[in-house]
Design a protein around this motif. Sequence first.
Motif, mmCIF file in Angstrom:
data_model
loop_
_atom_site.group_PDB
_atom_site.id
_atom_site.type_symbol
_atom_site.label_atom_id
_atom_site.label_comp_id
_atom_site.label_asym_id
_atom_site.label_seq_id
_atom_site.Cartn_x
_atom_site.Cartn_y
_atom_site.Cartn_z
ATOM 1 N N VAL A 33 0.844 -1.195 0.000
ATOM 2 C CA VAL A 33 0.000 0.000 0.000
ATOM 3 C C VAL A 33 0.879 1.245 0.000
ATOM 4 N N VAL A 34 0.564 2.168 -0.876
ATOM 5 C CA VAL A 34 1.159 3.500 -0.800
ATOM 6 C C VAL A 34 0.038 4.435 -0.339
ATOM 7 N N TRP A 35 0.267 5.083 0.810
ATOM 8 C CA TRP A 35 -0.772 5.908 1.431
ATOM 9 C C TRP A 35 -0.710 7.312 0.836
ATOM 10 N N ARG A 36 -1.826 7.750 0.200
ATOM 11 C CA ARG A 36 -1.850 9.014 -0.538
ATOM 12 C C ARG A 36 -2.841 10.003 0.056
ATOM 13 N N PRO A 37 -2.355 10.865 0.927
ATOM 14 C CA PRO A 37 -3.271 11.868 1.489
ATOM 15 C C PRO A 37 -3.654 12.886 0.407
ATOM 16 N N ILE A 38 -4.943 13.147 0.286
ATOM 17 C CA ILE A 38 -5.427 14.151 -0.670
ATOM 18 C C ILE A 38 -6.534 14.971 -0.041
ATOM 19 N N LEU A 39 -6.840 16.100 -0.650
ATOM 20 C CA LEU A 39 -7.864 16.993 -0.102
ATOM 21 C C LEU A 39 -9.195 16.750 -0.814
ATOM 22 N N LEU A 40 -10.125 16.105 -0.111
ATOM 23 C CA LEU A 40 -11.423 15.788 -0.715
ATOM 24 C C LEU A 40 -12.135 17.035 -1.230
ATOM 25 N N SER A 41 -12.055 18.104 -0.473
ATOM 26 C CA SER A 41 -12.813 19.292 -0.889
ATOM 27 C C SER A 41 -12.326 19.815 -2.250
ATOM 28 N N ALA A 42 -11.049 19.580 -2.565
ATOM 29 C CA ALA A 42 -10.553 19.991 -3.887
ATOM 30 C C ALA A 42 -11.173 19.142 -5.001
ATOM 31 N N LEU A 43 -11.386 17.844 -4.717
ATOM 32 C CA LEU A 43 -12.041 16.985 -5.717
ATOM 33 C C LEU A 43 -13.475 17.461 -5.939
ATOM 34 N N LEU A 44 -14.139 17.770 -4.835
ATOM 35 C CA LEU A 44 -15.543 18.203 -4.927
ATOM 36 C C LEU A 44 -15.650 19.505 -5.722
ATOM 37 N N THR A 45 -14.755 20.433 -5.417
ATOM 38 C CA THR A 45 -14.784 21.712 -6.133
ATOM 39 C C THR A 45 -14.514 21.488 -7.610
ATOM 40 N N HIS A 46 -13.540 20.648 -7.919
ATOM 41 C CA HIS A 46 -13.193 20.349 -9.312
ATOM 42 C C HIS A 46 -14.399 19.802 -10.078
ATOM 43 N N ASN A 47 -15.172 18.936 -9.425
ATOM 44 C CA ASN A 47 -16.328 18.319 -10.071
ATOM 45 C C ASN A 47 -17.624 19.085 -9.822
ATOM 46 N N GLN A 48 -17.495 20.244 -9.208
ATOM 47 C CA GLN A 48 -18.671 21.048 -8.864
ATOM 48 C C GLN A 48 -19.705 20.182 -8.147
ATOM 49 N N GLN A 49 -19.222 19.474 -7.173
ATOM 50 C CA GLN A 49 -20.040 18.491 -6.484
ATOM 51 C C GLN A 49 -20.116 18.837 -5.012
ATOM 52 N N ARG A 50 -21.247 18.522 -4.390
ATOM 53 C CA ARG A 50 -21.334 18.640 -2.940
ATOM 54 C C ARG A 50 -20.986 17.299 -2.311
ATOM 55 N N GLY A 51 -20.272 17.352 -1.204
ATOM 56 C CA GLY A 51 -19.995 16.127 -0.454
ATOM 57 C C GLY A 51 -21.233 15.729 0.321
#
Lengths: 206, 206
Positions: A33-51
Amino acid sequence: MTTLQFYFDFISPYAYLASERIEALALRNQCQVVWRPILLSALLTHNQQRGPAEIPDKRRYTFKNLLRLCHDEKLPLQPPPDHPFNSLLPLRVSCLRPQAGLIQHLFRACWKDGRPIDSSDALKDLIDEDTLKQATSPEAKQMLKDNTQQALDAGVFGVPTVVVGGEVFWGFDSFPHLERYLQGQDPVDSSLVERWDRLPASASRL
Amino acid sequence: MTTLQFYFDFISPYAYLASERIEALALRNQCQVVWRPILLSALLTHNQQRGPAEIPDKRRYTFKNLLRLCHDEKLPLQPPPDHPFNSLLPLRVSCLRPQAGLIQHLFRACWKDGRPIDSSDALKDLIDEDTLKQATSPEAKQMLKDNTQQALDAGVFGVPTVVVGGEVFWGFDSFPHLERYLQGQDPVDSSLVERWDRLPASASRL
């Protein structure tokens, strides 16, 4: 050895569940496993999506679903004092120290012990001072941005997500499908997927 | 006898899966199904949300996930010629004739036989002329609007959704949880849910 890229954000309780099970899954299947911390809110903003946490009915439902899953998995669950919270600091710490032990420690502090993990003050009993300090540097901020961009480039749209060999598995409930894929038995017919990709839309809401 | 309100839209292949399994689930648990056609796009607009089909990476992933589930359920899958498509007409037909047989017939035409179901022309071999004509009336349009509003009022945010005794179960993958609930064994601790409801947000993206 096959590598599982495990994309997560501490803000997601489903990522907590997944973080408790991913290492065992990798071991069973001779993967790492390679552990990849990412910012969920950036994905949501990119997809114009609400979490889920941003839609009241969905927020409530998601938590109930989580309780059911944690019961089935015999995993303790205690939410942190605030949610959503700002996960930038623990994510940047995880960029500097992407180790299973440390990351699971942070997930458990938040979702098992119900502690805040969103500030230096909250983290000082969990993370050493040097790492905490380094986590506020421009380099650490850039590492998180880069990770998040790589996730987007890999087709990741939510957390938790495992990417292996270019194949995306989203959600804790995808783990059985992931395992079957690793055993060479994924039943996806690629010609049908290609056909779906090319399907025209005859209606559009947006 | 306990009633399961089954909310669906033909546009959702997961609703197709659920439509194939819900009657058997009800039978096993001495419940009856009330079939509730609703307009998914209205839920999405209400929640300012994009559907999976409206986010490219998610659209592709969702279809692969669907192929895996259909394989496991031994259910045939052939997508219709366009997607998204306009599901208003078959939904209004279903409001007039909310019967399992007819609705499953429409789902199968679309997702098993891969036929269009979005126009009078497409439906004329599946639905009798009078019903098709009535489906374009103001009354039928209002029935669908009313159904959709009732879904929103009940806390429904997506399809397929089963609502029973005020409890919401969203998604085909919730069926095991639904069944356990019907057997009186839902492990949801309501005090924890209340605590979650009251959790303050210390970060907000929107």
